[in-house]
Scaffold this motif. Structure first.
Motif, PDB file in Angstrom:
ATOM      1  N   MET A  68       0.838  -1.183   0.000  1.00 55.52           N
ATOM      2  CA  MET A  68       0.000   0.000   0.000  1.00 55.52           C
ATOM      3  C   MET A  68       0.883   1.247   0.000  1.00 55.52           C
ATOM      4  N   VAL A  69       1.920   1.233   0.815  1.00 54.11           N
ATOM      5  CA  VAL A  69       2.816   2.391   0.884  1.00 54.11           C
ATOM      6  C   VAL A  69       3.497   2.615  -0.463  1.00 54.11           C
ATOM      7  N   GLU A  70       3.916   1.532  -1.121  1.00 47.93           N
ATOM      8  CA  GLU A  70       4.580   1.671  -2.421  1.00 47.93           C
ATOM      9  C   GLU A  70       3.650   2.291  -3.466  1.00 47.93           C
ATOM     10  N   GLN A  71       2.377   1.940  -3.438  1.00 46.18           N
ATOM     11  CA  GLN A  71       1.424   2.406  -4.445  1.00 46.18           C
ATOM     12  C   GLN A  71       0.847   3.782  -4.147  1.00 46.18           C
ATOM     13  N   LEU A  72       0.661   4.101  -2.862  1.00 46.59           N
ATOM     14  CA  LEU A  72      -0.041   5.346  -2.506  1.00 46.59           C
ATOM     15  C   LEU A  72       0.753   6.293  -1.609  1.00 46.59           C
ATOM     16  N   GLY A  73       1.888   5.857  -1.139  1.00 47.46           N
ATOM     17  CA  GLY A  73       2.650   6.642  -0.165  1.00 47.46           C
ATOM     18  C   GLY A  73       3.037   8.035  -0.603  1.00 47.46           C
ATOM     19  N   GLU A  74       3.187   8.243  -1.896  1.00 47.83           N
ATOM     20  CA  GLU A  74       3.581   9.562  -2.408  1.00 47.83           C
ATOM     21  C   GLU A  74       2.422  10.329  -3.029  1.00 47.83           C
ATOM     22  N   HIS A  75       1.227   9.785  -2.951  1.00 48.28           N
ATOM     23  CA  HIS A  75       0.070  10.475  -3.553  1.00 48.28           C
ATOM     24  C   HIS A  75      -0.127  11.820  -2.849  1.00 48.28           C
ATOM     25  N   PRO A  76      -0.371  12.901  -3.596  1.00 47.54           N
ATOM     26  CA  PRO A  76      -0.480  14.235  -2.986  1.00 47.54           C
ATOM     27  C   PRO A  76      -1.648  14.393  -2.008  1.00 47.54           C
ATOM     28  N   ASN A  77      -2.641  13.491  -2.040  1.00 53.26           N
ATOM     29  CA  ASN A  77      -3.779  13.590  -1.123  1.00 53.26           C
ATOM     30  C   ASN A  77      -3.754  12.531  -0.029  1.00 53.26           C
ATOM     31  N   VAL A  78      -2.661  11.796   0.058  1.00 49.82           N
ATOM     32  CA  VAL A  78      -2.487  10.839   1.156  1.00 49.82           C
ATOM     33  C   VAL A  78      -1.565  11.485   2.168  1.00 49.82           C
ATOM     34  N   GLY A  79      -2.114  11.791   3.332  1.00 48.33           N
ATOM     35  CA  GLY A  79      -1.318  12.435   4.373  1.00 48.33           C
ATOM     36  C   GLY A  79      -0.400  11.456   5.066  1.00 48.33           C
ATOM     37  N   GLU A  80      -0.927  10.269   5.363  1.00 46.10           N
ATOM     38  CA  GLU A  80      -0.133   9.265   6.058  1.00 46.10           C
ATOM     39  C   GLU A  80      -0.800   7.898   5.900  1.00 46.10           C
ATOM     40  N   ILE A  81       0.028   6.881   5.801  1.00 42.53           N
ATOM     41  CA  ILE A  81      -0.429   5.500   5.874  1.00 42.53           C
ATOM     42  C   ILE A  81       0.215   4.932   7.121  1.00 42.53           C
ATOM     43  N   ARG A  82      -0.625   4.483   8.049  1.00 39.58           N
ATOM     44  CA  ARG A  82      -0.076   3.995   9.317  1.00 39.58           C
ATOM     45  C   ARG A  82      -0.738   2.680   9.695  1.00 39.58           C
ATOM     46  N   GLY A  83      -0.055   1.952  10.529  1.00 41.98           N
ATOM     47  CA  GLY A  83      -0.579   0.680  10.997  1.00 41.98           C
ATOM     48  C   GLY A  83       0.530  -0.341  11.119  1.00 41.98           C
ATOM     49  N   ARG A  84       0.109  -1.569  11.288  1.00 41.63           N
ATOM     50  CA  ARG A  84       1.074  -2.650  11.447  1.00 41.63           C
ATOM     51  C   ARG A  84       0.496  -3.905  10.814  1.00 41.63           C
ATOM     52  N   GLY A  85       1.318  -4.579  10.027  1.00 37.45           N
ATOM     53  CA  GLY A  85       0.851  -5.799   9.385  1.00 37.45           C
ATOM     54  C   GLY A  85      -0.291  -5.507   8.430  1.00 37.45           C
ATOM     55  N   LEU A  86      -1.375  -6.262   8.571  1.00 37.03           N
ATOM     56  CA  LEU A  86      -2.530  -6.082   7.701  1.00 37.03           C
ATOM     57  C   LEU A  86      -3.471  -4.988   8.188  1.00 37.03           C
ATOM     58  N   PHE A  87      -3.263  -4.492   9.382  1.00 35.32           N
ATOM     59  CA  PHE A  87      -4.131  -3.478   9.982  1.00 35.32           C
ATOM     60  C   PHE A  87      -3.574  -2.110   9.608  1.00 35.32           C
ATOM     61  N   LEU A  88      -4.212  -1.432   8.630  1.00 31.20           N
ATOM     62  CA  LEU A  88      -3.705  -0.166   8.113  1.00 31.20           C
ATOM     63  C   LEU A  88      -4.783   0.897   8.067  1.00 31.20           C
ATOM     64  N   SER A  89      -4.348   2.145   8.154  1.00 33.48           N
ATOM     65  CA  SER A  89      -5.231   3.285   8.003  1.00 33.48           C
ATOM     66  C   SER A  89      -4.582   4.257   7.030  1.00 33.48           C
ATOM     67  N   ILE A  90      -5.421   4.841   6.170  1.00 39.39           N
ATOM     68  CA  ILE A  90      -4.929   5.854   5.231  1.00 39.39           C
ATOM     69  C   ILE A  90      -5.640   7.163   5.539  1.00 39.39           C
ATOM     70  N   GLU A  91      -4.853   8.202   5.770  1.00 36.76           N
ATOM     71  CA  GLU A  91      -5.385   9.547   6.018  1.00 36.76           C
ATOM     72  C   GLU A  91      -5.371  10.316   4.695  1.00 36.76           C
ATOM     73  N   PHE A  92      -6.481  10.989   4.403  1.00 32.54           N
ATOM     74  CA  PHE A  92      -6.593  11.781   3.178  1.00 32.54           C
ATOM     75  C   PHE A  92      -6.596  13.262   3.522  1.00 32.54           C
ATOM     76  N   VAL A  93      -5.812  14.037   2.775  1.00 33.38           N
ATOM     77  CA  VAL A  93      -5.672  15.467   3.035  1.00 33.38           C
ATOM     78  C   VAL A  93      -5.754  16.257   1.736  1.00 33.38           C
ATOM     79  N   ALA A  94      -6.127  17.513   1.852  1.00 32.63           N
ATOM     80  CA  ALA A  94      -6.161  18.406   0.691  1.00 32.63           C
ATOM     81  C   ALA A  94      -4.752  18.837   0.317  1.00 32.63           C
ATOM     82  N   ASP A  95      -3.885  18.992   1.319  1.00 30.71           N
ATOM     83  CA  ASP A  95      -2.506  19.425   1.106  1.00 30.71           C
ATOM     84  C   ASP A  95      -1.576  18.541   1.927  1.00 30.71           C
TER      85      ASP A  95
END
Length: 111
Positions: A1-28
């Motif tokens: 997930m980090v490899e595919q979306l980690g640099e997206h301009p509207n992804v603020g942070e991808i956090r979690g451990r193992g299969l348990f992940l959360s993606i934060e979406f931001v305008a900036d």
């Protein structure tokens, strides 16, 4: 997930451990400015993923920045998920993010 979306301009942070992940979406991404409260980002992402055969926990994904503003989605797939299903999940999320954060949508929201 980090490899595919980690640099997206509207992804603020991808956090979690193992299969348990959360993606934060931001305008900036740099300032972590959230989207307007009126724009249901989490629900839109979830709907776009669902159309691709994947679902996430998004019902509580509003107000995660300060209790009112902020959007995120949460993944907690079954522990017996296969490698092929993980690839399917990541591709569905990536496609949903690209769809929801299309230039036309961002312009319509004033972002």
């Amino acid at each position: 997930m980090v490899e595919q979306l980690g640099e997206h301009p509207n992804v603020g942070e991808i956090r979690g451990r193992g299969l348990f992940l959360s993606i934060e979406f931001v305008a900036d991404r740099n300032t972590k400015e959230t989207f307007p409260v009126e724009v249901p980002i989490s629900a839109m992402i979830d709907n776009a993923m669902f159309a691709r055969g994947v679902s996430a926990y998004s019902g509580f994904g509003k107000g995660t920045a300060d209790g009112v503003r902020g959007d995120h989605i949460l993944f907690s797939p079954p522990l017996n998920i296969s490698s092929a299903e993980i690839v399917e999940l990541v591709e569905a999320v990536k496609g949903a993010v690209q769809e929801v954060f299309s230039p036309a949508n961002l312009q319509a929201w004033g972002c």
